[in-house]
Write an enzyme that holds these catalytic residues in place. Structure first.
Site, PDB file in Angstrom:
ATOM      1  N   CYS A 280     -86.422 -76.867  -2.442  1.00  0.00           N
ATOM      2  CA  CYS A 280     -87.686 -76.536  -1.765  1.00  0.00           C
ATOM      3  C   CYS A 280     -87.969 -75.047  -1.639  1.00  0.00           C
ATOM      4  O   CYS A 280     -89.096 -74.642  -1.377  1.00  0.00           O
ATOM      5  CB  CYS A 280     -87.729 -77.184  -0.389  1.00  0.00           C
ATOM      6  SG  CYS A 280     -87.577 -78.970  -0.444  1.00  0.00           S
TER       7      CYS A 280
ATOM      8  N   HIS B 198     -92.644 -73.215   3.341  1.00  0.00           N
ATOM      9  CA  HIS B 198     -92.461 -74.516   2.697  1.00  0.00           C
ATOM     10  C   HIS B 198     -92.999 -75.595   3.619  1.00  0.00           C
ATOM     11  O   HIS B 198     -92.743 -75.585   4.831  1.00  0.00           O
ATOM     12  CB  HIS B 198     -90.976 -74.741   2.396  1.00  0.00           C
ATOM     13  CG  HIS B 198     -90.686 -76.156   2.030  1.00  0.00           C
ATOM     14  ND1 HIS B 198     -91.406 -76.824   1.067  1.00  0.00           N
ATOM     15  CD2 HIS B 198     -89.776 -77.048   2.502  1.00  0.00           C
ATOM     16  CE1 HIS B 198     -90.950 -78.059   0.964  1.00  0.00           C
ATOM     17  NE2 HIS B 198     -89.966 -78.221   1.834  1.00  0.00           N
TER      18      HIS B 198
ATOM     19  N   ASN C   7     -94.692 -83.389   1.591  1.00  0.00           N
ATOM     20  CA  ASN C   7     -93.698 -82.373   1.253  1.00  0.00           C
ATOM     21  C   ASN C   7     -93.488 -82.410  -0.251  1.00  0.00           C
ATOM     22  O   ASN C   7     -92.950 -83.370  -0.779  1.00  0.00           O
ATOM     23  CB  ASN C   7     -92.400 -82.687   1.997  1.00  0.00           C
ATOM     24  CG  ASN C   7     -91.253 -81.752   1.639  1.00  0.00           C
ATOM     25  OD1 ASN C   7     -91.263 -81.108   0.585  1.00  0.00           O
ATOM     26  ND2 ASN C   7     -90.252 -81.688   2.493  1.00  0.00           N
TER      27      ASN C   7
END
Lengths: 315, 79
Positions: free
Chosen positions: A113, A241, A271
């Site tokens: 990520c 993020h 996400n």
């Protein structure tokens, strides 16, 4: 020494919108629970025929179109991803092929990520070292391929998408638009987020990740501001993020950035791992929520555990 | 520090982090079932408790703290 700056951005999301109610048909969960714990209202999921490279190329194509440059100008393509289905060719070469970019340096980078900020850092370094003049930096993920659709703790979170930036070398005397990267990792917590094995599924220790993210990252993000010589009060936008709105709020509270727009693209995009930062940034810029030239703090974090962030000037 | 003082301190944290009414906080209460503290809020409670009581509560210990009394005992033993 000259630096680099972001010239333009672009993003791509699959057309299929998946609501929380649809997820609730697969596992025992509900819309209110997901909104409350994670902050996601809906997410985009790719078709089975749509690859990481397809999404990466679509985002890169838009970034290139917005840049005023052409495929012939690009000499480096770097893709941040942890969900490429193939080991070779890499996604960067596939993107170059799709966009007609001939003979670029081309590599993928996998820090999960935090990938986009890592990629942005390495490309900035390549430009500073004279190894590139105009580069494409892309974050692209198809998490739906590695989601266990029977695991209600993870399948509500992850999604698919891509974001891209065109970077160029700054001229003599022109201030750098990409600030020094602050990066690192926490190897002893490697088990907190995993996509392991031959047929991998994503697994994570949610509490452990939440604690690390909300307590350890704000000081590191502030370090990126300090290294760029930008005071926290000057930051016009914070693009972390897009892991979980409660993580985003937890970090933002500790930053002390009263004037910063805080990106919350997770609400409608889920996400998307390495794609989340460029995706959210591209949308902020497209909606003109941040003025050109304004300092924006990017900060990626996740599997590894890894993290990276830098201050960039909004294109 | 007495158990009562630790309980009062936890009640302050629970009110601030999760909006729990301090009057509802007692040793026999379960964080999740009685006080409606979800797993992420529990982490925030633990982080605040570490700071307030000067103790370390590692990740793998958090799941063992089911009730307010569990947390009081852990903090009492550490401090």
């Amino acid at each position: 020494m000259s630096g680099s700056r972001i010239v333009s951005l672009g993003h791509y999301q699959p057309s299929r919108v998946v609501t929380n109610d649809e997820i609730a048909q697969l596992v025992s969960t509900n819309d209110e629970w997901i909104r409350d714990r994670v902050g996601i209202v809906s997410r985009r999921i790719a078709e089975s025929s749509e690859s990481v490279a397809d999404m990466a190329a679509a985002a890169a194509d838009k970034a290139l179109a917005n840049s005023g440059l052409t495929a012939a100008d690009i000499d480096l393509v770097v893709v941040a991803t942890c969900t490429a289905a193939d080991r070779s060719p890499n996604v960067a070469c596939r993107v170059a092929g799709k966009l007609g970019i001939t003979a670029p340096g081309a590599y993928d980078i996998n820090t999960a990520c935090s990938g986009f900020a890592y990629a942005l850092g390495t490309v900035d370094h390549a430009i500073r070292a004279g190894a590139s003049r105009n580069a494409l930096v892309i974050g692209a993920e198809k998490l739906s391929d590695v989601v266990d659709w029977t695991d209600r703790t993870t399948c509500i979170i992850f999604a698919d998408g891509a974001g891209a930036a065109v970077l160029t070398a700054t001229g003599e005397g022109e201030p750098a638009g990409v600030g020094p990267v602050v990066w690192g990792s926490v190897p002893e917590k490697s088990d907190a987020v995993r996509i392991e094995g031959w047929r991998p599924y994503v697994r994570q220790e949610g509490q452990s990740v939440f604690r690390w993210a909300t307590t350890s990252l704000a000081p590191l993000a502030l370090q990126a501001c300090e290294r760029a010589g930008v005071a926290p009060e000057e930051i016009a936008a914070f693009v972390p993020h897009q892991a979980n709105t409660r993580i985003i709020d937890g970090i933002a509270r500790r930053l002390g950035m009263p004037h910063a727009v805080v990106a919350k693209d997770i609400v409608e995009s889920g996400n998307t791992s390495a794609a989340s930062v460029p995706l959210a940034l591209s949308k902020l810029v497209e909606r003109r929520e941040v003025p050109s030239g304004a300092p924006v703090l990017l900060f990626g974090f996740g599997g590894g555990l890894t993290y990276a962030g830098q201050v960039v000037r909004c294109p | 520090m007495t158990r009562e003082e630790i309980t009062t301190g936890l009640a302050e944290i629970l009110e601030e982090v999760a909006g729990v009414n301090p009057e509802d906080v007692a040793e026999g209460k379960s964080f999740t079932d009685d006080l409606d503290v979800d797993s992420l809020s529990m982490v925030e409670v633990v982080v605040a408790a570490e700071e307030k009581f000067g103790v370390k509560i590692p990740d793998n210990e958090v799941q063992n703290l089911k009730t307010v009394g569990d947390a009081v005992s852990y903090i009492e033993a550490q401090s």
